[in-house]
Motif scaffolding. Structure first.
Motif, PDB file in Angstrom:
ATOM      1  N   ARG A 137     -31.959  19.972 -83.357  1.00 40.63           N
ATOM      2  CA  ARG A 137     -32.866  18.974 -82.770  1.00 40.63           C
ATOM      3  C   ARG A 137     -33.136  17.773 -83.657  1.00 40.63           C
ATOM      4  NH1 ARG A 137     -37.846  20.419 -82.327  1.00 40.63           N
ATOM      5  NH2 ARG A 137     -37.854  22.354 -83.523  1.00 40.63           N
ATOM      6  N   GLY A 138     -32.769  17.825 -84.943  1.00 38.61           N
ATOM      7  CA  GLY A 138     -33.222  16.793 -85.855  1.00 38.61           C
ATOM      8  C   GLY A 138     -32.183  15.845 -86.396  1.00 38.61           C
ATOM      9  N   GLU A 140     -30.767  13.483 -85.037  1.00 44.91           N
ATOM     10  CA  GLU A 140     -30.976  12.129 -84.521  1.00 44.91           C
ATOM     11  C   GLU A 140     -32.373  11.626 -84.851  1.00 44.91           C
ATOM     12  OE1 GLU A 140     -28.604  10.338 -83.214  1.00 44.91           O
ATOM     13  OE2 GLU A 140     -27.177  12.001 -83.371  1.00 44.91           O
ATOM     14  N   GLN A 141     -33.043  12.297 -85.767  1.00 49.81           N
ATOM     15  CA  GLN A 141     -34.417  11.951 -86.113  1.00 49.81           C
ATOM     16  C   GLN A 141     -34.464  11.406 -87.534  1.00 49.81           C
ATOM     17  OE1 GLN A 141     -37.102  15.193 -85.585  1.00 49.81           O
ATOM     18  NE2 GLN A 141     -38.930  14.015 -86.139  1.00 49.81           N
ATOM     19  N   GLU A 142     -35.112  10.297 -87.705  1.00 49.68           N
ATOM     20  CA  GLU A 142     -35.179   9.657 -89.016  1.00 49.68           C
ATOM     21  C   GLU A 142     -36.232  10.330 -89.896  1.00 49.68           C
ATOM     22  OE1 GLU A 142     -36.112   5.222 -90.938  1.00 49.68           O
ATOM     23  OE2 GLU A 142     -35.992   5.519 -88.753  1.00 49.68           O
ATOM     24  N   ASP A 174     -42.237  21.499 -85.161  1.00 48.38           N
ATOM     25  CA  ASP A 174     -41.829  20.163 -85.574  1.00 48.38           C
ATOM     26  C   ASP A 174     -40.740  20.258 -86.635  1.00 48.38           C
ATOM     27  OD1 ASP A 174     -42.051  17.290 -85.701  1.00 48.38           O
ATOM     28  OD2 ASP A 174     -43.053  17.579 -87.622  1.00 48.38           O
ATOM     29  N   THR A 175     -39.738  19.392 -86.540  1.00 48.78           N
ATOM     30  CA  THR A 175     -38.627  19.449 -87.491  1.00 48.78           C
ATOM     31  C   THR A 175     -39.081  19.150 -88.920  1.00 48.78           C
ATOM     32  OG1 THR A 175     -38.107  17.150 -86.916  1.00 48.78           O
ATOM     33  CG2 THR A 175     -36.882  18.880 -85.781  1.00 48.78           C
TER      34      THR A 175
END
Length: 338
Positions: A137-138, A140-142, A174-175
């Motif tokens: 899930r992470g 693509e997360q900054e 939460d990542t």
């Protein structure tokens, strides 16, 4: 409660299931060769495939690890024989949680070997489950491993992963909390991931100007590490390389080296020169090819810890002299209390 027709429909008429004659709540299978086809596991590459068995629970056992919905009372579900995973029969094909066998001895000490399974790859379940969810899930997360989370959330998640009776569902976490849990676990080890008496080998191996020339001495340095440290380091290197390759995360190899160098080496004398040296070593490690690290993560077959299961052990030992003496002692204590 279940008739023969309803139980056969549970497996799409490919398996015939009946209650065990010994009175246990497990379900026995007459045709084990169809078991894998009846419950195909996720196509995602897992470190180790689960060894499922059908089981009916008559107590509250929590939620399914995949969908996070409650496992209903007296309804057949799946439980892994090697790890504390429970899930619905319908969720097995979408399962993305790795099978991490439990350690032989559960202790509260801080050595890495106390948290790893008894067969390779010896990577703690906390790291494997958190890393799997972060990459799902992470990527693509900054801000992975840069943004912090609350201390209470990290402490609660770490307790579930280390002391929980079943594998928890991480899809709603939460990542950044997962990343902080990985960092906190590495910091809490009594011995760092690269122990002090192995640092010289890594420093000499990474002083080569050509990364290809450093591969052979680095391989020898990895072989000298304890297996739990070697497997965990290789697993984390592959994870950090995938993070560095994701442009959305904005975490380069240099940034990862700056964040994790003090954690991996944990030098008692943390001066500027040592920190720069460990960052340089970690950068060279991250520049190695993924195939170099993958060779240390070969899956070994899991040998059973005991040849007898719980029910057989009870039948063999319930009438033993030692167990009879224990029962007599407690009966005498009850009589004295009356």
């Amino acid at each position: 409660m279940y008739d023969e027709q309803s139980m056969d429909s549970l497996l799409d008429d490919r398996l015939r299931i009946h209650m065990n004659p010994n009175g246990s709540d497990e379900l026995s299978l007459q045709r084990d060769d169809f078991y894998a086809s009846a419950y195909p596991q996720s196509p995602q590459l897992l470190l180790r495939q689960h060894n499922f068995k059908l089981k009916v629970y008559y107590s509250n056992v929590g939620n399914c690890v995949q969908c996070n919905k409650r496992i209903r009372f007296a309804v057949a579900s799946l439980r892994c024989r090697d790890c504390p995973l429970r899930c619905h029969t319908d969720c097995c094909s979408q399962l993305t949680v790795n099978c991490i066998p439990q350690p032989l001895v559960s202790t509260k000490r801080g050595h890495l070997s106390d948290f790893v399974p008894r067969a390779a790859p010896m990577v703690p379940a906390l790291i494997v489950h958190c890393v799997t969810e972060i990459e799902a899930r992470g990527l693509e997360q900054e801000g992975l491993y840069r943004v912090s989370s609350t201390r209470e959330k990290v402490k609660r998640l770490r307790h579930k992963l280390l002391r929980g009776k079943a594998t928890p569902h991480l899809g709603d976490k939460d990542t950044h909390t997962l990343c902080c849990c990985v960092k906190e676990f590495l910091r809490s080890l009594e011995r760092p991931l690269i122990p002090m008496y192995h640092r010289r080998d890594f420093v000499l191996a990474t002083q080569q100007t050509d990364p290809l020339a450093a591969e052979e001495p680095l391989y020898l340095a990895m072989v000298d590490l304890p297996q739990s440290h070697r497997d965990t380091l290789a697993f984390l290197m592959l994870h950090w390389q995938r993070i560095a390759q994701s442009p959305a995360v904005k975490m380069s190899i240099n940034n990862i080296a700056v964040i994790f160098a003090p954690t991996l080496f944990d030098d008692v004398d943390l001066n500027l020169s040592n920190i720069v040296l460990w960052q340089q070593v970690l950068r060279v490690l991250l520049l190695q090819s993924p195939g170099f690290w993958a060779q240390f993560l070969e899956v070994e077959p899991l040998l059973p810890a005991c040849s007898l299961d719980d029910e057989e052990w009870k039948r063999e030992n319930y009438h033993s002299p030692s167990w009879q003496s224990v029962k007599t002692y407690f009966r005498s204590m009850v009589n004295l209390a009356d």
